[in-house]
Write an enzyme that holds these catalytic residues in place. Structure first.
Site, PDB file in Angstrom:
ATOM      1  N   ASP A  47      28.305 -72.723 -28.410  1.00 15.01           N
ATOM      2  CA  ASP A  47      27.784 -71.428 -28.842  1.00 15.01           C
ATOM      3  C   ASP A  47      28.771 -70.305 -28.507  1.00 15.01           C
ATOM      4  O   ASP A  47      28.569 -69.519 -27.584  1.00 15.01           O
ATOM      5  CB  ASP A  47      26.428 -71.180 -28.181  1.00 15.01           C
ATOM      6  N   HIS A  87      25.672 -67.396 -31.947  1.00 15.25           N
ATOM      7  CA  HIS A  87      24.455 -66.802 -32.502  1.00 15.25           C
ATOM      8  C   HIS A  87      24.472 -65.284 -32.428  1.00 15.25           C
ATOM      9  O   HIS A  87      23.755 -64.616 -33.173  1.00 15.25           O
ATOM     10  CB  HIS A  87      23.190 -67.391 -31.840  1.00 15.25           C
ATOM     11  N   SER A 102      22.737 -63.312 -23.659  1.00 17.67           N
ATOM     12  CA  SER A 102      23.512 -64.171 -24.550  1.00 17.67           C
ATOM     13  C   SER A 102      24.921 -63.615 -24.700  1.00 17.67           C
ATOM     14  O   SER A 102      25.108 -62.440 -25.008  1.00 17.67           O
ATOM     15  CB  SER A 102      22.847 -64.239 -25.918  1.00 17.67           C
TER      16      SER A 102
END
Length: 712
Positions: A219, A82, A644
């Site tokens: 991810d 992402h 992240s």
């Protein structure tokens, strides 16, 4: 007034009796956490972790909103899927949809441009510049005078540091003005997309599984940093060569088990651990509900306006993904506040602090009264700013406002311009204005703005900026305005850069006219914010100095709120119990993917993955205890947005996972860290390596990385 004397620097590093795994620590604080790190089993010396020029910290980088790390000497960067989504979307078309199909460059020549917004920042130096920012500030200054003087000093410090366009410097505040550090970063601006799995791997479960556990999401993505032939950052060019990173992380496929220690390094965005109870109630009862309602409505408008048009759907994919993520987090915060009365917990802490301060305040008797007053003003101002955001919710209008403000600021000497509009910022402004062509459709923008104006009209008149109503267009006029505007064309949009303010005032473009019309009201709002910020920056540091002294007297950990600077946190692989009688975690496996698979997004899986699971082609990535390949795992590490892509390392500093999310019950950790239920979610590196080998056949990258496999 309360005198800070030498207290801040000494206390910000104090954590002799840290509890649980709470804390997003500045690297220089880690030597004072030696006993804590040893307690959980970290074998790397804390002093080594504190040195940004040594392994492993020299391999940790920022993407300007996400975290990442080098995993080869040739500038190969691993981060979340992402986090690379913008680059993936930028290169996708309905015919070549890398979002659905994934992308793999088998050679360097095949690597795709990440775009002007895809950057890699390598932190080279961090230095305390508190004295230079705060020395000699007069208590008689107005809030705005104080704020502007501090900003002027910060700009001077930045200008001294940025010796060329390869260097990017910043001077963020810690504890909202108690300390300031100058951070020097190498900015690499030619970054290319190397490999991204299908989003049916990288975003498996989609928004349904976002913040949920159990989770089975791969991810991860790979980028590569490129520089000029001389080894220095350069603008994108076919002549550029891979950046020779000073350091990179060894990838360990040996795996982890329940209870194992982990280190996590990255650039967490924002936390609010030291907020007052009144601020929590404002967020809970006013700010978050309004924010959630606005985003929900905006997403509905985007969905309706793009329905049936695949090209438009691709254009707004990244916008919708970002909005959905913010929405899920906002809803999680509201649910968390409803589940546990954090404001009441803070009430108790605040009462204890105020009682302590009454006895130990050293003459600062008016401090808490001033604090309560300025916080109340801040909340009232925030409501007006939220109304302004609704009233200006158009990409065309935002572009026009940015361009007009740039023209006005360029009338001043560079050092006197507002931060964000100096010459150093011009490339970023151009990048934002250019990036719009990948995420803009005129009719969609018209629909979004019309709906936002309708939402604005329903806001209590007392919470709207004075005089704004009369300046706004009628919703039924938007169609003609959009049709008459040339700002939707990238070349014509960029052509406004360099024009003087008078050209804007004489323009017939309706969105340029609107930007000019709104400017004074916007500046009045900004000036009130600067007055408030100056008062907050005067009072909050005094408050934080007292809070730090109080916490130290109790032997509790002391660390600054996250502010997008490099931090290290630690923890252990651990399950949790979200409610009575239920225990979750700490691992999920590839079998869970097959069990969740359906024929509808977001639970469709590539056939190659399903086949590999059915055939149990697990190889060296099979966990001995689980009997299969682990996908995601939980840890007790203290994380937030911006983490992240953060490297999750084992006790030796080897890469064993990537942080990408938190459990739904953990979302309120930005405000209050509850060690019993706070869990971060990570991609297990063994799953990433397994997909690369068995599903996507990314053998070139597997060979490029240094991978430590389990002993047979």
């Amino acid at each position: 007034m309360f005198k800070s004397i030498v207290l801040p620097v000494a206390l910000l590093g104090a954590a002799a009796c840290a509890v649980a795994d709470e804390g997003q620590w500045q690297p220089h604080q880690l030597p004072q956490l030696t006993s804590e790190l040893k307690r959980i089993g970290i074998t790397m010396p804390a002093a080594k972790l504190a040195d940004l020029t040594r392994h492993p910290m020299s391999a940790i980088v920022s993407l300007g909103g996400c975290s990442a790390s080098f995993v080869s000497p040739d500038g190969l960067v691993v981060t979340n899927h992402h986090c690379a989504y913008g680059a993936i979307q930028r290169n996708s078309t309905p015919e070549k949809n890398y979002i659905i199909n994934g992308f793999l460059a088998k050679t360097r020549v095949e690597e795709l441009p990440g775009g002007p917004n895809t950057l890699v920042y390598v932190t080279e130096k961090v230095e305390n510049v508190t004295d230079r920012v705060l020395k000699g500030l007069s208590p008689s200054m107005s809030g705005r005078e104080r704020h502007e003087l501090v900003e002027s000093r910060i700009k001077t410090l930045v200008a001294e540091c940025e010796t060329d366009k390869s260097i990017r410097c910043s001077v963020p505040a810690f504890h909202r003005g108690l300390e300031y550090y100058r951070i020097k970063q190498l900015m690499i601006r030619d970054v290319r997309l190397v490999y991204a799995p299908s989003d049916r791997i990288g975003n498996f479960g989609g928004d349904i599984d976002n913040y949920e556990w159990p989770r089975q999401t791969g991810d991860y993505s790979f980028l590569r940093a490129y520089v000029g032939p001389d080894g220095r950052p350069a603008d994108p060019s076919p002549n550029n060569v891979p950046y020779k990173s000073k350091d990179f992380l060894v990838v360990s496929a040996e795996g982890l088990k329940n209870g194992d220690p982990i280190l996590l390094a990255g650039y967490p965005g924002r936390t609010s651990r030291y907020k007052l109870p009144s601020e929590i109630r404002f967020a809970r009862d006013v700010d978050f509900p309004a924010k959630a309602a606005s985003i929900t409505a905006d997403l509905s408008v985007i969905a309706a306006a793009t329905q049936g048009n695949p090209a438009w759907d691709v254009r707004y994919a990244s916008v919708a993904k970002s909005l959905n993520n913010v929405l899920k987090k906002t809803q999680g915060l509201m649910d968390g506040f409803a589940r546990k009365d954090i404001a009441a917990i803070k009430d108790v802490q605040d009462a204890e602090f105020r009682a302590w301060h009454k006895q130990n305040g050293n003459g600062s008797r008016n401090l808490l009264g001033e604090l309560d007053s300025v916080i109340a003003q801040d909340m009232a101002q925030s409501r007006q700013e939220a109304a302004w955001a609704e009233a200006t919710h158009s990409d065309l209008l935002k572009s026009a406002r940015t361009l007009y403000r740039l023209a006005l600021e360029r009338q001043k000497p560079d050092a006197q311009r507002e931060a964000g509009y100096q010459e150093r910022d011009l490339s970023f402004i151009k990048a934002r204005l250019t990036r719009l062509e990948q995420s803009f459709v005129a009719s969609v923008d018209e629909a979004r703005y019309g709906a936002a104006l309708a939402r604005y009209a329903r806001i209590d008149a007392k919470a709207r900026p004075q005089g704004l109503d009369a300046l706004l267009p009628a919703p039924n006029a938007l169609g003609a305005m959009v049709k008459a505007s040339e700002l939707g064309d990238t070349a014509k949009r960029l052509a406004w850069i360099g024009k003087d303010p008078e050209a804007f005032r004489k323009s017939n473009d309706p969105f340029v006219q609107l930007a000019v019309r709104l400017h004074d009201t916007g500046m009045a709002l900004e000036n009130r914010r600067n007055e408030l910020e100056g008062n907050l920056e005067r009072v909050i540091p005094q408050y934080m100095t007292a809070v730090i002294a109080w916490k130290k007297s109790q032997g509790k950990p002391v660390y600054p709120d996250a502010n997008s600077t490099l931090r290290v946190t630690y923890g252990t692989v651990a399950p949790y119990s979200p409610r009575d009688g239920l225990v979750k975690g700490p691992f999920t496996t590839v079998e869970g993917i097959v069990e969740k698979t359906t024929t509808r997004d977001p639970f469709i899986v590539p056939a190659a993955l399903t086949e590999a699971v059915k055939q149990k082609r697990y190889g060296v990535f099979k966990d001995a205890a689980l009997g299969t390949v682990p996908v995601n795992f939980l840890s007790s590490a203290d994380t937030t947005g911006g983490n992240s892509g953060s490297a999750v390392m084992n006790k030796r500093g080897e890469l064993v996972g990537l942080n990408f999310d938190s459990t739904y019950e953990s979302i309120t950790k930005d405000w209050y860290f509850d060690s019993a239920i706070t869990r971060a979610i990570h991609v297990d590196i063994r799953y990433m390596l397994w997909v690369m080998k068995e599903v996507d056949h990314a053998d070139n990258l597997l060979k490029e990385m240094t991978i430590k496999y389990p002993k047979k």
